[in-house]
Design a protein around this motif. Structure first.
Motif, PDB file in Angstrom:
ATOM      1  N   LYS A 488     -35.979-126.236 -80.323  1.00 46.77           N
ATOM      2  CA  LYS A 488     -35.604-124.674 -79.690  1.00 46.77           C
ATOM      3  C   LYS A 488     -36.244-124.475 -78.938  1.00 46.77           C
ATOM      4  O   LYS A 488     -35.673-123.609 -77.526  1.00 46.77           O
ATOM      5  N   ALA A 489     -37.613-124.486 -79.118  1.00 49.82           N
ATOM      6  CA  ALA A 489     -38.546-124.455 -77.341  1.00 49.82           C
ATOM      7  C   ALA A 489     -38.645-125.066 -76.684  1.00 49.82           C
ATOM      8  O   ALA A 489     -38.437-124.145 -75.110  1.00 49.82           O
ATOM      9  N   HIS A 491     -35.052-126.176 -75.472  1.00 46.54           N
ATOM     10  CA  HIS A 491     -34.176-125.847 -75.257  1.00 46.54           C
ATOM     11  C   HIS A 491     -34.250-124.582 -74.073  1.00 46.54           C
ATOM     12  O   HIS A 491     -33.796-124.265 -73.252  1.00 46.54           O
ATOM     13  N   ASP A 492     -34.969-123.518 -74.941  1.00 42.82           N
ATOM     14  CA  ASP A 492     -35.133-122.471 -74.617  1.00 42.82           C
ATOM     15  C   ASP A 492     -35.762-122.993 -72.743  1.00 42.82           C
ATOM     16  O   ASP A 492     -35.670-121.949 -72.173  1.00 42.82           O
ATOM     17  N   VAL A 495     -33.514-124.120 -70.571  1.00 47.67           N
ATOM     18  CA  VAL A 495     -32.556-122.832 -69.735  1.00 47.67           C
ATOM     19  C   VAL A 495     -33.375-121.985 -68.420  1.00 47.67           C
ATOM     20  O   VAL A 495     -32.934-121.481 -68.305  1.00 47.67           O
ATOM     21  N   LYS A 496     -34.780-121.797 -68.790  1.00 49.98           N
ATOM     22  CA  LYS A 496     -35.488-120.729 -68.484  1.00 49.98           C
ATOM     23  C   LYS A 496     -35.975-122.062 -67.070  1.00 49.98           C
ATOM     24  O   LYS A 496     -35.587-120.958 -65.393  1.00 49.98           O
ATOM     25  N   GLU A 506     -27.408-129.700 -75.697  1.00 59.14           N
ATOM     26  CA  GLU A 506     -27.848-129.893 -76.827  1.00 59.14           C
ATOM     27  C   GLU A 506     -28.687-130.688 -77.215  1.00 59.14           C
ATOM     28  O   GLU A 506     -29.753-131.105 -77.862  1.00 59.14           O
ATOM     29  N   ASP A 509     -31.706-130.984 -76.051  1.00 58.24           N
ATOM     30  CA  ASP A 509     -33.115-130.578 -77.196  1.00 58.24           C
ATOM     31  C   ASP A 509     -34.634-131.141 -77.792  1.00 58.24           C
ATOM     32  O   ASP A 509     -35.322-130.524 -77.875  1.00 58.24           O
TER      33      ASP A 509
END
Length: 602
Positions: A488-489, A491-492, A495-496, A506, A509
């Motif tokens: 999750k970290a 992936h985020d 995105v940022k 995905e 990730d």
């Protein structure tokens, strides 16, 4: 048939294209004699053990250590350079193995020095330095040793930690074996319709394929295997991070970050502010993704589209002497003195230029205090090789200046400074090439080359740094991290960093599991800070700011005579501020505007 279709044997290459290693030793017998003499003399370093309690003994030890250290370095460098000329030559393999084994023994003769100095009172050390002119040159060295005193443990505790160091390195070793030996990724269909095995080695070429099906399949196939082992990778990474945090706590640091930065006296804020500054400028990276999407003619930009070249140009055949002249033109802003050192290096045997059978691959700059700053190349007549020449000669001229101006103990320089000189050369060269280029297609290619370098060296490495900070701080707060948390970290962050024009697949990730640098705590940010410092120097030099060249040369002359932040600050680049990184982003934006203009023009 081109020069490289059939590789020449070492003896078939003319001497004028080879480095002059015989300047170190005239022949191998002379090396053997020096090696035997070193083995005979070195045990005398042990004579000072338990006696470093007065100025005379400390000075005598240091003088002997420097004398023998230089002799050991010369023997070591010669054997390695000769082996790299032809790695299949068993004679030089044996010489290299002999000196490699011996250097561990040599280090054992001096292992008592730092513990004995640390056992003395700080005031006593500073008093004997102040009262002895010959010891004054060692002032910074002693200051550096004493600075770490609060973090040095008892002799028994230090010995215990040394004994378990192999165990503490186990997560990195496991990761290395998994990714390089055990993991199998299966087969994919390449551009020619052939069924080929995908490996970590060939993935980088497939992810750049012009055939989108090939790069997509390579991307999905590679990361599928990492995903299958995500729990193993999360366990190895967490174990590694816990080891770093444990070491920091035991040594009484406030955090693993402070523990990593403290030896070079780099404030924690330098690391954190670099992340903050890049976060404030992510719109520039977003714009690049948008322009790349347009250039590639894609409806959707995916993670597997990121590395494909936006434009290809026919390969240029650039003779070595032409490459040298290109670099010299690019480096003209550095002045005659710098250019003359460069030319003398080329003409007087610093560089081993061409490939030969058995020669070590890649490129490097290396040498000793009393040797030439040698450069190994595998020149292949391409523009990339010209850039590599500029890069490695940047390192070598940095070494030339620092060895000429500094005593042996300060002639080396930290990683924080090491990439600055090489990258400044590259920045000046590509700036020159872009400005003089009249062919629109080639200019577009060069602009994108520099954009990619900034994207991968600055934006990407600081994304890595941000991930590292999150993971360490999470564990320091007592949180647990699972594969799901890491995914999750990561992936985020993607995105940022890449913005709304990027489809963050995905599969990406799990990319954190692929990166070995995370097993070397807080290491990668130095690529970004080095590039930022180089950008600031290049910008100042190209703008002709007063004293910009002389300040830069002073930086090159400084070696390791002070902490890296201070060395750079004296030269006009303050890494405790956001200005150097902002200079890099300004250059990135300037290149984006050029790219945008070229797209609209065409």
């Amino acid at each position: 048939m081109s020069e490289l279709k059939i590789l020449k044997k070492r003896e078939e290459i003319e001497d004028k294209y080879k480095w002059k290693v015989n300047e170190i030793f005239s022949n191998d017998d002379a090396w053997e004699n020096a090696f035997q003499e070193l083995k005979k003399e070195s045990p005398s370093l042990k004579d000072f053990e338990g006696k470093l309690n007065n100025a005379e003994n400390i000075l005598n030890y240091l003088e002997k250590y420097i004398d023998l250290g230089i002799k050991a370095e010369i023997v070591y460098v010669y054997a390695h350079l000769k082996c790299d000329e032809d790695t299949s030559n068993s004679k030089y393999q044996a010489m290299m193995n002999k000196i490699d084994s011996y250097m561990a023994e040599f280090a054992s003769y001096t292992a008592y020095f730092v513990p004995e100095i640390l056992s003395l009172d700080d005031e006593f050390i500073m008093n004997i330095i102040d009262s002895n002119d010959k010891l004054k040159v060692y002032s910074f060295m002693f200051k550096d040793i004493l600075k770490e005193k609060p973090h040095i443990l008892s002799k028994e505790q230090e010995e215990l930690l040394a004994q378990v160091s192999d165990c503490l390195d186990a997560p990195s070793s496991i990761h290395n074996m998994l990714t390089n030996a055990d993991m199998k990724f299966g087969n994919i269909i390449d551009e020619d319709g052939e069924n080929v095995e995908l490996t970590e080695g060939n993935y980088s070429s497939f992810i750049k394929s012009k055939d989108r099906k090939v790069r997509k399949e390579a991307f999905k196939t590679l990361f599928k295997e990492y995903k299958n082992l995500e729990n193993t990778f999360s366990t190895t990474l967490t174990s590694s991070l816990k080891n770093f945090n444990f070491g920091a706590k035991v040594r009484k640091y406030n955090s693993a970050l402070e523990s990593s930065l403290s030896p070079n006296d780099i404030p924690v804020e330098v690391y954190k502010n670099s992340i903050k500054t890049i976060n404030e400028n992510l719109k520039s990276l977003h714009k690049y993704v948008s322009l790349k999407k347009k250039l590639l003619g894609l409806d959707e930009m995916h993670m597997y589209d990121l590395y494909v070249p936006v434009i290809e140009i026919p390969k240029e055949h650039i003779e070595f002497n032409d490459g040298v002249n290109m670099v010299l033109e690019g480096l003209k802003p550095l002045g005659e003195e710098y250019l003359n050192i460069f030319k003398n290096g080329v003409e007087n045997g610093w560089i081993d230029i061409y490939q030969n059978k058995g020669k070590r691959g890649g490129a490097y700059s290396w040498g000793g205090y009393k040797t030439m700053p040698y450069v190994l190349l595998n020149y292949n007549y391409e523009l990339h090789d010209v850039s590599t020449l500029a890069h490695e000669m940047g390192h070598s001229i940095h070494s030339y200046y620092s060895r000429k101006e500094q005593p042996y103990i300060y002639a080396g320089y930290t990683l924080f400074c090491a990439e600055v000189a090489s990258t400044t050369n590259e920045a000046l060269l590509i700036h020159y090439l872009i400005n003089k280029e009249t062919d629109k297609k080639k200019k577009l290619y060069l602009i994108n080359q520099e954009l990619e370098q900034i994207r991968t060296t600055v934006f990407r490495q600081l994304m890595f740094a941000e991930f590292e900070l999150f993971t360490h701080e999470s564990l320091e707060k007592g949180m647990s991290l699972t594969a799901e948390d890491y995914n999750k970290a990561w992936h985020d962050l993607n995105v940022k960093y890449f913005g709304e024009d990027m489809v963050v697949d995905e599969e990406i990730d799990i990319e954190w599991a692929r990166i070995p640098h995370f097993y070397s705590d807080f290491y990668v940010y130095q690529y970004a800070t080095g590039y930022a410092a180089a950008s600031a120097f290049a910008k100042s030099i190209l703008e002709g700011k007063e004293d910009s060249v002389s300040k830069y040369i002073e930086f090159l002359k400084s070696g390791g005579s002070d902490y890296p932040i201070e060395i750079l600050k004296k030269a006009g680049v303050d890494m405790t501020t956001s200005q150097p990184l902002e200079a890099t982003v300004e250059r990135f934006n300037e290149l984006l505007d050029m790219l945008d203009k070229e797209i609209n023009f065409n």
